[in-house]
Design a protein around this motif. Structure first.
Motif, PDB file in Angstrom:
ATOM      1  N   GLU A 271      -0.088  -1.119   1.416  1.00 21.65           N
ATOM      2  CA  GLU A 271       1.171  -1.699   1.890  1.00 21.65           C
ATOM      3  C   GLU A 271       1.647  -1.000   3.167  1.00 21.65           C
ATOM      4  O   GLU A 271       2.780  -1.211   3.611  1.00 21.65           O
ATOM      5  CB  GLU A 271       2.247  -1.610   0.802  1.00 21.65           C
ATOM      6  CG  GLU A 271       1.989  -2.520  -0.392  1.00 21.65           C
ATOM      7  CD  GLU A 271       3.186  -2.614  -1.335  1.00 21.65           C
ATOM      8  OE1 GLU A 271       4.267  -2.078  -0.993  1.00 21.65           O
ATOM      9  OE2 GLU A 271       3.041  -3.234  -2.399  1.00 21.65           O
ATOM     10  N   ASN A 272       0.771  -0.164   3.734  1.00 18.98           N
ATOM     11  CA  ASN A 272       1.061   0.541   4.992  1.00 18.98           C
ATOM     12  C   ASN A 272       2.357   1.355   4.923  1.00 18.98           C
ATOM     13  O   ASN A 272       3.157   1.375   5.866  1.00 18.98           O
ATOM     14  CB  ASN A 272       1.138  -0.455   6.159  1.00 18.98           C
ATOM     15  CG  ASN A 272      -0.217  -1.050   6.489  1.00 18.98           C
ATOM     16  OD1 ASN A 272      -1.195  -0.321   6.669  1.00 18.98           O
ATOM     17  ND2 ASN A 272      -0.287  -2.377   6.532  1.00 18.98           N
ATOM     18  N   LEU A 273       2.536   2.048   3.820  1.00 20.12           N
ATOM     19  CA  LEU A 273       3.718   2.885   3.632  1.00 20.12           C
ATOM     20  C   LEU A 273       3.459   4.341   4.001  1.00 20.12           C
ATOM     21  O   LEU A 273       4.380   5.153   3.992  1.00 20.12           O
ATOM     22  CB  LEU A 273       4.178   2.809   2.166  1.00 20.12           C
ATOM     23  CG  LEU A 273       4.555   1.419   1.645  1.00 20.12           C
ATOM     24  CD1 LEU A 273       4.852   1.483   0.149  1.00 20.12           C
ATOM     25  CD2 LEU A 273       5.755   0.874   2.400  1.00 20.12           C
ATOM     26  N   CYS A 296      -8.799   0.280  -7.098  1.00 16.92           N
ATOM     27  CA  CYS A 296      -7.796   0.830  -8.025  1.00 16.92           C
ATOM     28  C   CYS A 296      -6.420   0.220  -7.772  1.00 16.92           C
ATOM     29  O   CYS A 296      -5.449   0.920  -7.444  1.00 16.92           O
ATOM     30  CB  CYS A 296      -7.743   2.342  -7.902  1.00 16.92           C
ATOM     31  SG  CYS A 296      -9.323   3.167  -8.190  1.00 16.92           S
ATOM     32  N   THR A 297      -6.310  -1.064  -7.938  1.00 16.09           N
ATOM     33  CA  THR A 297      -5.039  -1.741  -7.699  1.00 16.09           C
ATOM     34  C   THR A 297      -4.025  -1.352  -8.776  1.00 16.09           C
ATOM     35  O   THR A 297      -4.404  -0.981  -9.896  1.00 16.09           O
ATOM     36  CB  THR A 297      -5.225  -3.258  -7.719  1.00 16.09           C
ATOM     37  OG1 THR A 297      -5.626  -3.647  -9.042  1.00 16.09           O
ATOM     38  CG2 THR A 297      -6.277  -3.702  -6.708  1.00 16.09           C
ATOM     39  N   PRO A 298      -2.737  -1.428  -8.467  1.00 11.96           N
ATOM     40  CA  PRO A 298      -1.728  -1.134  -9.489  1.00 11.96           C
ATOM     41  C   PRO A 298      -1.895  -1.995 -10.738  1.00 11.96           C
ATOM     42  O   PRO A 298      -1.657  -1.520 -11.858  1.00 11.96           O
ATOM     43  CB  PRO A 298      -0.409  -1.435  -8.768  1.00 11.96           C
ATOM     44  CG  PRO A 298      -0.713  -1.219  -7.327  1.00 11.96           C
ATOM     45  CD  PRO A 298      -2.127  -1.680  -7.144  1.00 11.96           C
ATOM     46  N   GLU A 299      -2.315  -3.235 -10.549  1.00  7.76           N
ATOM     47  CA  GLU A 299      -2.488  -4.135 -11.700  1.00  7.76           C
ATOM     48  C   GLU A 299      -3.593  -3.631 -12.632  1.00  7.76           C
ATOM     49  O   GLU A 299      -3.435  -3.632 -13.866  1.00  7.76           O
ATOM     50  CB  GLU A 299      -2.802  -5.547 -11.210  1.00  7.76           C
ATOM     51  CG  GLU A 299      -1.628  -6.266 -10.567  1.00  7.76           C
ATOM     52  CD  GLU A 299      -1.272  -5.736  -9.169  1.00  7.76           C
ATOM     53  OE1 GLU A 299      -0.134  -5.968  -8.721  1.00  7.76           O
ATOM     54  OE2 GLU A 299      -2.145  -5.083  -8.534  1.00  7.76           O
ATOM     55  N   LYS A 300      -4.705  -3.189 -12.055  1.00 12.51           N
ATOM     56  CA  LYS A 300      -5.799  -2.670 -12.879  1.00 12.51           C
ATOM     57  C   LYS A 300      -5.435  -1.330 -13.501  1.00 12.51           C
ATOM     58  O   LYS A 300      -5.725  -1.070 -14.671  1.00 12.51           O
ATOM     59  CB  LYS A 300      -7.065  -2.527 -12.035  1.00 12.51           C
ATOM     60  CG  LYS A 300      -7.716  -3.840 -11.634  1.00 12.51           C
ATOM     61  CD  LYS A 300      -8.983  -3.589 -10.828  1.00 12.51           C
ATOM     62  CE  LYS A 300      -9.647  -4.899 -10.420  1.00 12.51           C
ATOM     63  NZ  LYS A 300     -10.864  -4.650  -9.588  1.00 12.51           N
ATOM     64  N   MET A 301      -4.816  -0.464 -12.730  1.00  6.75           N
ATOM     65  CA  MET A 301      -4.479   0.866 -13.223  1.00  6.75           C
ATOM     66  C   MET A 301      -3.375   0.815 -14.281  1.00  6.75           C
ATOM     67  O   MET A 301      -3.319   1.661 -15.174  1.00  6.75           O
ATOM     68  CB  MET A 301      -4.059   1.768 -12.062  1.00  6.75           C
ATOM     69  CG  MET A 301      -5.172   2.031 -11.037  1.00  6.75           C
ATOM     70  SD  MET A 301      -6.626   2.894 -11.708  1.00  6.75           S
ATOM     71  CE  MET A 301      -7.751   1.522 -12.044  1.00  6.75           C
ATOM     72  N   ALA A 302      -2.504  -0.194 -14.198  1.00  6.63           N
ATOM     73  CA  ALA A 302      -1.434  -0.343 -15.188  1.00  6.63           C
ATOM     74  C   ALA A 302      -2.005  -0.538 -16.586  1.00  6.63           C
ATOM     75  O   ALA A 302      -1.441  -0.053 -17.580  1.00  6.63           O
ATOM     76  CB  ALA A 302      -0.534  -1.510 -14.810  1.00  6.63           C
ATOM     77  N   LEU A 303      -3.120  -1.243 -16.683  1.00 13.38           N
ATOM     78  CA  LEU A 303      -3.749  -1.481 -17.980  1.00 13.38           C
ATOM     79  C   LEU A 303      -4.275  -0.186 -18.591  1.00 13.38           C
ATOM     80  O   LEU A 303      -4.408  -0.076 -19.813  1.00 13.38           O
ATOM     81  CB  LEU A 303      -4.896  -2.484 -17.821  1.00 13.38           C
ATOM     82  CG  LEU A 303      -4.504  -3.877 -17.306  1.00 13.38           C
ATOM     83  CD1 LEU A 303      -5.752  -4.722 -17.084  1.00 13.38           C
ATOM     84  CD2 LEU A 303      -3.556  -4.561 -18.283  1.00 13.38           C
ATOM     85  N   ALA A 316       6.300   4.004  -5.760  1.00 12.10           N
ATOM     86  CA  ALA A 316       5.604   4.352  -4.516  1.00 12.10           C
ATOM     87  C   ALA A 316       6.453   3.985  -3.300  1.00 12.10           C
ATOM     88  O   ALA A 316       6.528   4.748  -2.323  1.00 12.10           O
ATOM     89  CB  ALA A 316       4.252   3.652  -4.461  1.00 12.10           C
ATOM     90  N   ARG A 317       7.097   2.843  -3.348  1.00 12.15           N
ATOM     91  CA  ARG A 317       7.929   2.409  -2.218  1.00 12.15           C
ATOM     92  C   ARG A 317       9.146   3.320  -2.059  1.00 12.15           C
ATOM     93  O   ARG A 317       9.508   3.697  -0.944  1.00 12.15           O
ATOM     94  CB  ARG A 317       8.365   0.960  -2.429  1.00 12.15           C
ATOM     95  CG  ARG A 317       7.212  -0.046  -2.337  1.00 12.15           C
ATOM     96  CD  ARG A 317       7.590  -1.383  -2.937  1.00 12.15           C
ATOM     97  NE  ARG A 317       6.448  -2.305  -2.969  1.00 12.15           N
ATOM     98  CZ  ARG A 317       6.375  -3.368  -3.762  1.00 12.15           C
ATOM     99  NH1 ARG A 317       7.373  -3.646  -4.609  1.00 12.15           N
ATOM    100  NH2 ARG A 317       5.311  -4.148  -3.730  1.00 12.15           N
ATOM    101  N   GLU A 318       9.773   3.665  -3.183  1.00 13.10           N
ATOM    102  CA  GLU A 318      10.926   4.569  -3.126  1.00 13.10           C
ATOM    103  C   GLU A 318      10.515   5.940  -2.589  1.00 13.10           C
ATOM    104  O   GLU A 318      11.229   6.550  -1.787  1.00 13.10           O
ATOM    105  CB  GLU A 318      11.541   4.720  -4.519  1.00 13.10           C
ATOM    106  CG  GLU A 318      12.220   3.471  -5.049  1.00 13.10           C
ATOM    107  CD  GLU A 318      12.732   3.640  -6.476  1.00 13.10           C
ATOM    108  OE1 GLU A 318      13.348   2.697  -6.999  1.00 13.10           O
ATOM    109  OE2 GLU A 318      12.515   4.726  -7.068  1.00 13.10           O
ATOM    110  N   PHE A 319       9.382   6.412  -3.045  1.00 13.86           N
ATOM    111  CA  PHE A 319       8.878   7.720  -2.629  1.00 13.86           C
ATOM    112  C   PHE A 319       8.625   7.740  -1.123  1.00 13.86           C
ATOM    113  O   PHE A 319       9.040   8.672  -0.417  1.00 13.86           O
ATOM    114  CB  PHE A 319       7.587   8.020  -3.399  1.00 13.86           C
ATOM    115  CG  PHE A 319       7.023   9.394  -3.181  1.00 13.86           C
ATOM    116  CD1 PHE A 319       7.495  10.478  -3.897  1.00 13.86           C
ATOM    117  CD2 PHE A 319       5.988   9.596  -2.283  1.00 13.86           C
ATOM    118  CE1 PHE A 319       6.962  11.747  -3.711  1.00 13.86           C
ATOM    119  CE2 PHE A 319       5.445  10.858  -2.088  1.00 13.86           C
ATOM    120  CZ  PHE A 319       5.937  11.935  -2.805  1.00 13.86           C
ATOM    121  N   ALA A 320       7.952   6.712  -0.614  1.00 13.85           N
ATOM    122  CA  ALA A 320       7.644   6.641   0.817  1.00 13.85           C
ATOM    123  C   ALA A 320       8.919   6.575   1.649  1.00 13.85           C
ATOM    124  O   ALA A 320       9.003   7.174   2.732  1.00 13.85           O
ATOM    125  CB  ALA A 320       6.766   5.426   1.097  1.00 13.85           C
TER     126      ALA A 320
END
Length: 763
Positions: A271-273, A296-303, A316-320
């Motif tokens: 997401e270029n953050l 390792c997309t968030p969707e795959k890793m969430a599982l 991740a967005r808040e952190f960046a």
């Protein structure tokens, strides 16, 4: 001024303190309780020193107060700790005068683990040890004796003795606790990293529970950040004190921290953050890293981690957005997954990706003298390091270490030799390891308790029983000393002087080590003296050419009497001014102090890093094909088992303070946390006696029913279920977690694994 206290005075003070366990009965040979009379001598003035009730090594000062015992407090000159001590630190007085502590050498007269001892003289003990070591050396080679010393000062003396004897197999405790993050720091940054928690605005914490593990400086920094409005997000399977103080708690699946971090990193990159300018200028290997985590997309890793993809992306967005005043805390105890090295590297890389390195509220390099001096001009004064006294060269050893550190194809090349992979010692005793043409025949163990700290206690005990020689240096008959041939009585930290230390946070510093507050009780001796006297009995005295610890210290400071006096008086000293390479104000103050440093400042008013941050590891790629990052699923438990995870309690350490009367009184048992729904299915009620079991062991405890733990998870504290019957207060009480753990060595990092499966039922 010196104050004295008689045994009668001590017993009065102990009784007044309510330490009911301090009764001079059922004495063990060689213990303080076996002495008829003991006079306490010590300083009535505060003496700066370092605590040893856990490995945090907090600064303290202490003094003898008439007939009241020893008063211990935090060193008020240490701003980072605010002059504070924790419950463990305050109980050092109680450990010092414990009737069950060892104050004379003892030797086994029965079978190992039978608990039959005789008191012997130091000369008899030294003679026996020297003879047995020589026999092993002649028959099998010196390299077949392992030497383990708890991290810190004891390594100086006993690792030196080991190498003088001819053994390269020297170890600390690190592979049972923090080693993987040390290795990750070396791989990614080229050295150790510090965290500026106090100034951070956003912190991600994955099980680094500083409020129960107790690192006072970190506790104060975290609280300052929280009080100033920082957002703290914790991800761990149970509601710890750290989680209670956080803004958000997410009950992540045990052992599945890496998938979360990879999904988090995927969001930052794709997401270029991330901080493109910082990464381009100061990092190498970004494209290789990006390619390695693309799947390792968030969707795959969430599982895998049981944290929703939307939550991963939001965090991740808040952190960046909060960066550079944002920290992804890389933790301390790093035994969550077989992929520990990948996990800790990933955590550290997240910090680099958002450009928080050498920024206020971010992470920064530990600046010892050599690191700091490289930014000074030729005419500027330089920070001094400590010198090592000159000694003869060690004998050359042709046989590799059992962990193969130092070999070209060594899997654990990121570990220092003094750290080592200590959990391989029992395995190398029972069987030859790949690429190592020998077995271990002796173990010299100093202030370390592998029966309680290494995974699968049964394997450790079998190894101890099969050895030709086991020597322990300790203040008590620990769980490991219970199986020793000889136990040598170390002094407590209040009874000894130690060598100076040098390090650095934002600027170089020196530490006093420890200073003697009271004279040693009984016939206990400090580690430096034991190593020196034993070396002389072994014919190796030339390797210990200093007269005593004072002579050693004087050589360390190269005769600088002013520095010597300051360290003794204050407990610490520092050089220069704090330096943050990427903060203009800090750099300006640095140049003002050291004008010659102006030549190191770039056009932005900052100082460039001495080397690139490594986001892809060519050496790891060569050795194991894991230069980038990726996730490998692992089976932690059977379908009908629950996850079992552990943590520290603020009133007991993992292995050596459970028998201290005050601390034992505060927490005698470790109740096992069980979720209400899980307990209901099993017919277990709060307070019920329960049994935890798997194929390795069976342990008994009590149930604590709480929603503060996942339904598929049980939680218990470390430091219980002691097996030494000479630890009379702590013996057999609670769960010995290590007895239930599989004997496992993680690839590349060598770490133990503390996440595994158990069943539970009413006892």
């Amino acid at each position: 001024m010196e104050t004295t206290m008689t045994r009668r005075d001590f017993l009065k003070s102990a009784g007044a303190a309510g330490a009911a366990g301090l009764v001079w009965s059922q004495t063990i040979p060689g213990t303080l309780g076996a002495l008829e009379k003991q006079e306490i001598k010590g300083s009535a003035k505060f003496v700066p020193s370092i605590c040893e009730m856990c490995t945090s090594s907090c600064t303290i000062e202490a003094r003898v107060e008439g007939d009241k015992g020893v008063f211990i407090r935090g060193n008020p000159k240490d701003k980072s700790r605010g002059g504070k001590v924790c419950a463990r630190g305050g109980s050092g007085f109680n450990q010092l005068y414990d009737p069950q502590r060892l104050v004379k050498p003892i030797m086994r007269v029965g079978e190992r683990g039978e608990g039959k001892w005789k008191e012997v003289s130091w000369d008899e003990a030294y003679t026996f040890i020297a003879k047995k070591l020589d026999e092993i050396k002649q028959k099998h080679g010196a390299h077949t004796v392992a030497f383990t010393a708890r991290s810190g000062w004891n390594k100086t003396w006993f690792h030196h003795l080991a190498q003088a004897y001819g053994s390269p197999n020297i170890f600390g405790h690190e592979s049972t606790c923090p080693l993987a993050y040390n290795m990750a720091g070396r791989d990614v940054f080229g050295g150790s990293m510090n965290r500026d928690f106090a100034k951070a605005k956003y912190i991600i914490n994955m099980g680094h529970n500083v409020f129960e593990g107790i690192v006072i400086s970190y506790v104060r920094q975290y609280m300052e950040a929280i009080e100033n409005g920082a957002k703290v997000v914790t991800l761990e399977p149970r509601l710890s004190v750290m989680a209670q103080k956080a803004s958000e708690w997410h009950a992540i699946k045990p052992g599945h921290d890496l998938p979360f971090v990879l999904g988090f990193m995927h969001t930052l990159i794709f997401e270029n953050l991330y901080d493109k300018k910082f990464v381009q200028k100061y990092c190498t290997g970004f494209e290789e890293l990006k390619a390695s985590i693309e799947p390792c997309t968030p969707e795959k890793m969430a599982l895998e981690c049981d944290i929703p993809a939307d939550t991963i992306k939001r965090l991740a967005r808040e952190f960046a957005k909060a960066a550079p005043k944002a920290i992804f805390d890389f933790g301390h105890r790093v035994t969550f997954t077989p992929q520990e090295l990948e996990l800790r590297r990933a955590m550290m890389m997240v910090n680099a990706l958002v450009g928080n390195i050498e920024r206020d509220g971010g992470m920064y390099f530990g600046k010892n003298a050599s690191f700091y001096n490289q930014f000074l001009g030729e005419e500027d004064p330089k920070a001094k390091g400590l010198k090592k006294p000159k000694t003869p060269a060690y004998p050359k050893v042709e046989v590799p270490r059992i962990d193969r550190i130092g070999e070209k194809d060594g899997e654990f090349f990121l570990a220092n030799k003094g750290e080592g992979i200590v959990s391989l010692v029992p395995k190398a005793t029972l069987n030859e390891l790949p690429g190592v043409p020998c077995k271990i025949h002796g173990w010299f163990i100093v202030r370390n308790n592998p029966v309680m700290t290494q995974t699968n206690a049964d394997t450790v005990i079998k190894a101890l029983k099969s050895m030709d020689l086991v020597v322990c240096v300790d203040i008590q008959v620990s769980d490991t000393a219970w199986f020793a041939d000889v136990v040598l009585p170390d002094t407590t930290y209040l009874e000894r002087d130690e060598e100076f230390t040098a390090g650095g946070g934002k600027n170089p510093s020196f530490g006093i080590g420890r200073q003697k507050v009271v004279e040693p009780l009984g016939d206990a001796k400090p580690g430096w003296k034991i190593a020196k006297e034993l070396s002389e009995k072994m014919g190796l005295g030339e390797y210990f050419p200093w007269k005593d610890i004072e002579d050693y210290r004087l050589q360390q400071v190269d005769g600088d009497l002013d520095l010597l006096a300051k360290l003794k008086k204050d407990g610490s000293a520092s050089f220069g001014v704090p330096l943050m390479l990427q903060e203009k104000k800090s750099v300006a103050e640095f140049v003002k102090k050291f004008p010659g440093a102006a030549s190191k400042v770039n056009e932005e008013g900052l100082i460039d890093f001495p080397k690139k941050i490594q986001l892809f590891s060519p050496k790891l790629e060569e050795v194991s094909g894991k230069g980038g990052l990726g996730y490998e699923p692992f089976k932690y438990k059977e379908e009908d088992e629950l996850y079992f995870v552990q943590g520290k309690t603020p009133v007991r350490s993992n292995s050596h303070t459970g028998n201290v009367p005050w601390l034992n009184n505060l927490m005698e048992y470790d109740a096992i946390w069980i979720h209400p729904k899980t307990a209901s299915k099993l017919g277990i009620k709060n307070g019920d006696a329960i049994e935890l079991y798997n194929k390795f062991s069976s342990q008994k405890s009590k149930a604590l029913i709480t929603e503060g733990v996942r339904e598929d998870t049980l939680f218990g504290y470390f430091g219980f279920g002691h097996v030494s019957k000479d630890l009379k207060r702590a013996y057999g009480k609670g769960v010995n977690s290590n007895a239930l753990m599989p004997s496992f060595t993680s690839p590349n990092s060598g770490m133990d694994l503390h996440v595994f499966g158990v069943k539970v039922k009413k006892a």
